[in-house]
Scaffold this motif. Structure first.
Motif, PDB file in Angstrom:
ATOM      1  N   LEU A 256      20.283   7.879  55.864  1.00  0.00           N
ATOM      2  CA  LEU A 256      21.041   6.625  55.966  1.00  0.00           C
ATOM      3  C   LEU A 256      21.269   6.187  57.399  1.00  0.00           C
ATOM      4  O   LEU A 256      21.335   4.988  57.684  1.00  0.00           O
ATOM      5  CB  LEU A 256      22.389   6.768  55.249  1.00  0.00           C
ATOM      6  N   GLY A 257      21.416   7.129  58.313  1.00  0.00           N
ATOM      7  CA  GLY A 257      21.698   6.754  59.692  1.00  0.00           C
ATOM      8  C   GLY A 257      22.972   5.940  59.777  1.00  0.00           C
ATOM      9  O   GLY A 257      24.042   6.384  59.363  1.00  0.00           O
ATOM     10  N   LEU A 265      19.632   1.167  52.087  1.00  0.00           N
ATOM     11  CA  LEU A 265      18.336   1.714  52.502  1.00  0.00           C
ATOM     12  C   LEU A 265      17.227   1.231  51.573  1.00  0.00           C
ATOM     13  O   LEU A 265      16.144   0.855  52.036  1.00  0.00           O
ATOM     14  CB  LEU A 265      18.405   3.243  52.517  1.00  0.00           C
ATOM     15  N   VAL A 266      17.496   1.227  50.274  1.00  0.00           N
ATOM     16  CA  VAL A 266      16.501   0.744  49.320  1.00  0.00           C
ATOM     17  C   VAL A 266      16.159  -0.718  49.590  1.00  0.00           C
ATOM     18  O   VAL A 266      14.985  -1.114  49.552  1.00  0.00           O
ATOM     19  CB  VAL A 266      17.010   0.926  47.871  1.00  0.00           C
ATOM     20  N   SER A 271      12.085  -4.536  51.520  1.00  0.00           N
ATOM     21  CA  SER A 271      11.728  -5.670  52.386  1.00  0.00           C
ATOM     22  C   SER A 271      10.643  -5.305  53.399  1.00  0.00           C
ATOM     23  O   SER A 271      10.210  -6.150  54.185  1.00  0.00           O
ATOM     24  CB  SER A 271      12.968  -6.174  53.130  1.00  0.00           C
ATOM     25  N   GLY A 272      10.212  -4.024  53.381  1.00  0.00           N
ATOM     26  CA  GLY A 272       9.143  -3.591  54.286  1.00  0.00           C
ATOM     27  C   GLY A 272       9.614  -3.201  55.667  1.00  0.00           C
ATOM     28  O   GLY A 272       8.807  -3.184  56.608  1.00  0.00           O
ATOM     29  N   ALA A 276      12.927   2.000  58.276  1.00  0.00           N
ATOM     30  CA  ALA A 276      13.326   2.672  57.043  1.00  0.00           C
ATOM     31  C   ALA A 276      12.155   3.438  56.446  1.00  0.00           C
ATOM     32  O   ALA A 276      12.316   4.558  55.936  1.00  0.00           O
ATOM     33  CB  ALA A 276      13.860   1.646  56.043  1.00  0.00           C
ATOM     34  N   ALA A 277      10.963   2.854  56.506  1.00  0.00           N
ATOM     35  CA  ALA A 277       9.777   3.523  55.972  1.00  0.00           C
ATOM     36  C   ALA A 277       9.472   4.799  56.745  1.00  0.00           C
ATOM     37  O   ALA A 277       9.131   5.832  56.153  1.00  0.00           O
ATOM     38  CB  ALA A 277       8.581   2.580  56.025  1.00  0.00           C
ATOM     39  N   ARG A 278       9.609   4.767  58.074  1.00  0.00           N
ATOM     40  CA  ARG A 278       9.355   5.962  58.885  1.00  0.00           C
ATOM     41  C   ARG A 278      10.372   7.060  58.568  1.00  0.00           C
ATOM     42  O   ARG A 278      10.038   8.243  58.515  1.00  0.00           O
ATOM     43  CB  ARG A 278       9.408   5.617  60.372  1.00  0.00           C
ATOM     44  N   THR A 279      11.630   6.660  58.369  1.00  0.00           N
ATOM     45  CA  THR A 279      12.671   7.636  58.032  1.00  0.00           C
ATOM     46  C   THR A 279      12.336   8.362  56.739  1.00  0.00           C
ATOM     47  O   THR A 279      12.443   9.596  56.651  1.00  0.00           O
ATOM     48  CB  THR A 279      14.031   6.930  57.900  1.00  0.00           C
TER      49      THR A 279
END
Length: 370
Positions: A256-257, A265-266, A271-272, A276-279
């Motif tokens: 979550l950071g 996060l979802v 939304s691309g 978030a994708a790297r996490t």
């Protein structure tokens, strides 16, 4: 002997029912007279009911089908999570009748204050169940920590040590680790497979190994601390005192950071958002490394991702599967099936209630005070 025979009859109905009294006598090896007396006791206790004439064959009067009853006996499941308190009521057929969740910040909290909040929640939902005609016969509590002798020994994220929950409700109460009960929740309410490794993704990361329909707990009940499997030997420090633990890379706080919820996060993932994708990719890779070790040690046929990993499954499945496949290809060929939990965030509280129901199935004499 009567208590044992009650358990035999109820277990038969639970496992393969409904059955007529004649069928129960045939399946259990008990006499028809004994079975009729036992069924009468179970009806009186609210554990079973008879309904619907069932014609077996061409001759004789039709019998009545004896089946589990969900109208009178129920169990209370409770959970203390880092971010919420939860309660649910489940009837004897394992149908969820009531469910309540209350957001709360339980980190480094005062046990007395949190337990009082849970006591209020339990009292409210129990009263609602009783108003609906249910008799709540016991409770179980899921906690994010180690349990020994009915005591919560250590829950680092709560900041609790050696906490008892005696007197939480006016019912018999058992207490167990959240991951163990979540695995049982998945067993009874989700996948219904008898053998799998359940991974509970929360702030801490636990696992429950289900073998032949039972949780493997280890010698001291500490099996399943997957979050402290080392995935990077020289990685960042972990709260356990080690370095490079899975929890550092794939725990809820890391995922979550600065975000406030998994839902946020979802939304970013959908939304691309590249960050978030790297996490999720890093977390999935680390989870794949840790699960490789678990597969080598335990050889599960199926791995179920639950907790916060359930809503993130779309983005975790790829890196986790790739990590498992790459590391296991030479050892065993096909990696275990990776699936998402069907119970989601409710797994632990459902498992808690389900454990009480299981105890009734195993010993229905308690309903009659025998």
């Amino acid at each position: 002997m009567r208590a044992r025979n009650l358990a035999v009859v109820l277990a038969t109905i639970h496992r393969s029912g409904p059955h007529t009294r004649a069928e129960l006598a045939e399946r259990t090896g008990l006499t028809k007279t004994t079975v009729s007396s036992l069924v009468a006791d179970l009806i009186e206790a609210g554990a079973v009911s008879e309904s619907g004439a069932v014609q077996k064959g061409e001759r004789g009067r039709p019998g009545m089908a004896v089946s589990l009853s969900g109208h009178r006996v129920a169990a209370l499941g409770l959970e203390i999570n880092i971010d919420y308190l939860a309660a649910c009521v489940v009837d004897l057929t394992r149908t969820v009748r009531l469910r309540r969740t209350r957001p709360a910040d339980n980190r480094n909290s005062d046990p007395a204050a949190i337990l009082e909040g849970l006591r209020v929640l339990a009292k409210e939902i129990t009263a609602e169940a009783e108003a609906a005609g249910l008799r709540v016969i016991g409770a179980a509590l899921a906690v994010p920590g180690t349990v020994e002798g009915g005591m919560l020994r250590s829950a680092p994220h709560l900041g609790w040590r050696d906490v008892r929950v005696d007197g939480l409700v006016e019912l018999p109460v058992t207490i167990d680790n959240e991951a163990n009960l979540a695995a049982l929740g998945e067993l009874w309410f989700g996948s219904r497979e008898s053998d799998f490794l359940y991974v509970s993704g929360e702030i801490g990361i636990g696992a429950g190994l289900v073998v032949d329909g039972a949780v493997f707990r280890g010698t001291f009940g500490l099996a399943g601390e997957l979050g402290h499997v080392v995935v990077v030997p020289d990685g960042p420090a972990c709260r356990c005192g080690g370095r490079g633990c899975l929890e550092v890379y794939a725990g809820q706080d890391t995922l979550l950071g600065e975000l406030g919820s998994v839902g946020e996060l979802v939304t970013r993932l959908e939304s691309g958002d590249p960050g978030a994708a790297r996490t999720c990719e890093r977390a999935g890779h680390a989870l794949g490394v840790a699960l490789t070790s678990a597969v080598h040690l335990l050889d599960p046929g199926r791995i179920v991702l639950g907790g916060i990993y359930a809503p993130l499954y779309r983005w975790l499945e790829g890196p986790v599967s790739d990590g498992l496949g790459a590391r296991l290809a030479q050892m065993r060929g096909t990696p275990p099936a990776l699936v998402v939990s069907r119970t989601g965030p409710d797994a632990a509280v459902l498992g808690a209630a389900g454990s009480v129901i299981q105890s009734v199935i195993a010993d229905p004499a308690q309903l009659l005070g025998l």
